[in-house]
Motif scaffolding. Structure first.
Motif, mmCIF file in Angstrom:
data_model
loop_
_atom_site.group_PDB
_atom_site.id
_atom_site.type_symbol
_atom_site.label_atom_id
_atom_site.label_comp_id
_atom_site.label_asym_id
_atom_site.label_seq_id
_atom_site.Cartn_x
_atom_site.Cartn_y
_atom_site.Cartn_z
ATOM 1 N N ASP A 157 0.830 -1.212 0.000
ATOM 2 C CA ASP A 157 0.000 0.000 0.000
ATOM 3 C C ASP A 157 0.859 1.255 0.000
ATOM 4 O OD1 ASP A 157 -2.403 -1.354 -0.109
ATOM 5 O OD2 ASP A 157 -2.686 -1.361 2.064
ATOM 6 N N GLU A 158 1.968 1.226 0.754
ATOM 7 C CA GLU A 158 2.873 2.378 0.760
ATOM 8 C C GLU A 158 3.495 2.563 -0.611
ATOM 9 O OE1 GLU A 158 5.795 2.037 3.848
ATOM 10 O OE2 GLU A 158 4.275 1.879 5.426
ATOM 11 N N ASP A 159 3.820 1.436 -1.268
ATOM 12 C CA ASP A 159 4.391 1.484 -2.602
ATOM 13 C C ASP A 159 3.405 2.115 -3.576
ATOM 14 O OD1 ASP A 159 6.442 1.033 -4.423
ATOM 15 O OD2 ASP A 159 5.717 -0.967 -4.945
ATOM 16 N N VAL A 160 2.134 1.720 -3.499
ATOM 17 C CA VAL A 160 1.104 2.306 -4.365
ATOM 18 C C VAL A 160 0.928 3.784 -4.039
ATOM 19 C CG1 VAL A 160 -1.374 2.310 -4.889
ATOM 20 C CG2 VAL A 160 -0.114 0.160 -4.872
ATOM 21 N N ASP A 161 0.936 4.122 -2.761
ATOM 22 C CA ASP A 161 0.809 5.534 -2.369
ATOM 23 C C ASP A 161 1.958 6.359 -2.940
ATOM 24 O OD1 ASP A 161 -1.529 4.965 -1.011
ATOM 25 O OD2 ASP A 161 -0.572 4.879 0.967
ATOM 26 N N ARG A 178 -8.953 11.905 0.456
ATOM 27 C CA ARG A 178 -10.126 11.675 1.306
ATOM 28 C C ARG A 178 -10.559 10.234 1.107
ATOM 29 N NH1 ARG A 178 -15.170 14.711 -0.421
ATOM 30 N NH2 ARG A 178 -15.853 12.717 -1.149
ATOM 31 N N GLY A 179 -10.430 9.420 2.112
ATOM 32 C CA GLY A 179 -10.682 7.995 1.970
ATOM 33 C C GLY A 179 -9.464 7.319 1.372
ATOM 34 N N SER A 180 -9.570 6.040 1.166
ATOM 35 C CA SER A 180 -8.433 5.285 0.637
ATOM 36 C C SER A 180 -8.369 5.406 -0.885
ATOM 37 C CB SER A 180 -8.556 3.814 1.041
ATOM 38 O OG SER A 180 -9.613 3.195 0.329
ATOM 39 N N PHE A 181 -7.174 5.246 -1.406
ATOM 40 C CA PHE A 181 -7.004 5.258 -2.856
ATOM 41 C C PHE A 181 -7.750 4.082 -3.474
ATOM 42 C CE2 PHE A 181 -4.585 4.165 -6.735
ATOM 43 C CZ PHE A 181 -4.848 5.321 -7.454
ATOM 44 N N ARG A 182 -7.674 2.917 -2.810
ATOM 45 C CA ARG A 182 -8.396 1.728 -3.286
ATOM 46 C C ARG A 182 -9.898 2.016 -3.368
ATOM 47 N NH1 ARG A 182 -10.612 -3.244 -0.793
ATOM 48 N NH2 ARG A 182 -10.473 -2.150 1.165
#
Length: 185
Positions: free
Chosen positions: A4-8, A68-72
């Motif tokens: 998730d950090e990688d995607v962020d 705002r909210g998760s990227f997913r």
């Protein structure tokens, strides 16, 4: 590094204009987006078309994602809307060209149970949207997008209690429409 950090990190780099990061991000998102679209559309080719539309939309509007909210969750909203849009477009096209209309209810002799259920669900979501538009997104994000209530509250900028209430009301509506003996058809 956490996936998730990688995607962020890819999101931040792509938002800053890094074309390679955007490309890598879209490659990583493709399986998730296709899975989300497949939850709506019974035929793989249709789901793939919707997934391509969703990936294009994500690439064009990535700068609009403000965290705002998760990227997913944000991706799920886009994929769900593209899948529903693909279905509506197919339905309109079949009406314009005079092809056999898409069935209001699937014929069990010619349609798989899964495909028929999805077609019924898409029709039900359209009916829900016509009657109670504010219930559609929370329902789709929870029951089809598999997001948590907290993620949905953040994405829609609503109190958690409101999200839960809307999902409950939407499920009641959907259950009534999807029962084989429902009078709503």
């Amino acid at each position: 590094m956490d996936p998730d950090e990688d995607v962020d990190a890819l999101v931040r780099a792509a938002q800053a204009g890094d074309a390679e990061a955007l490309n890598e991000l879209l490659v990583r998102l493709q399986p998730l987006v296709l899975h989300r679209c497949s939850r709506f559309l019974p035929h793989r080719m249709d789901a793939e078309e919707a997934a391509q539309d969703a990936l294009l939309m994500i690439s064009r509007h990535l700068r609009d994602f403000g965290g705002r909210g998760s990227f997913r969750g944000w991706v799920t909203v886009i994929a769900s809307n593209c899948a529903r849009g693909t279905y509506r477009s197919m339905r309109r096209h079949s009406e314009v060209v005079g092809a056999a209309p898409l069935l209001e209810s699937a014929d069990p002799q010619t349609t798989s149970v899964i495909a028929g259920t999805r077609l019924d669900l898409l029709e039900t979501l359209d009916a829900l949207g016509a009657a109670y538009p504010d219930l559609v997104d929370p329902f789709v994000l929870r029951d089809l997008g598999e997001l948590t209530y907290d993620e949905i509250a953040a994405i829609l900028n609503l109190p958690l209690s409101t999200v839960k209430d809307r999902i409950h009301r939407a499920r009641t509506f959907v259950r009534g429409r999807l029962r084989p003996s429902a009078e709503h058809r």
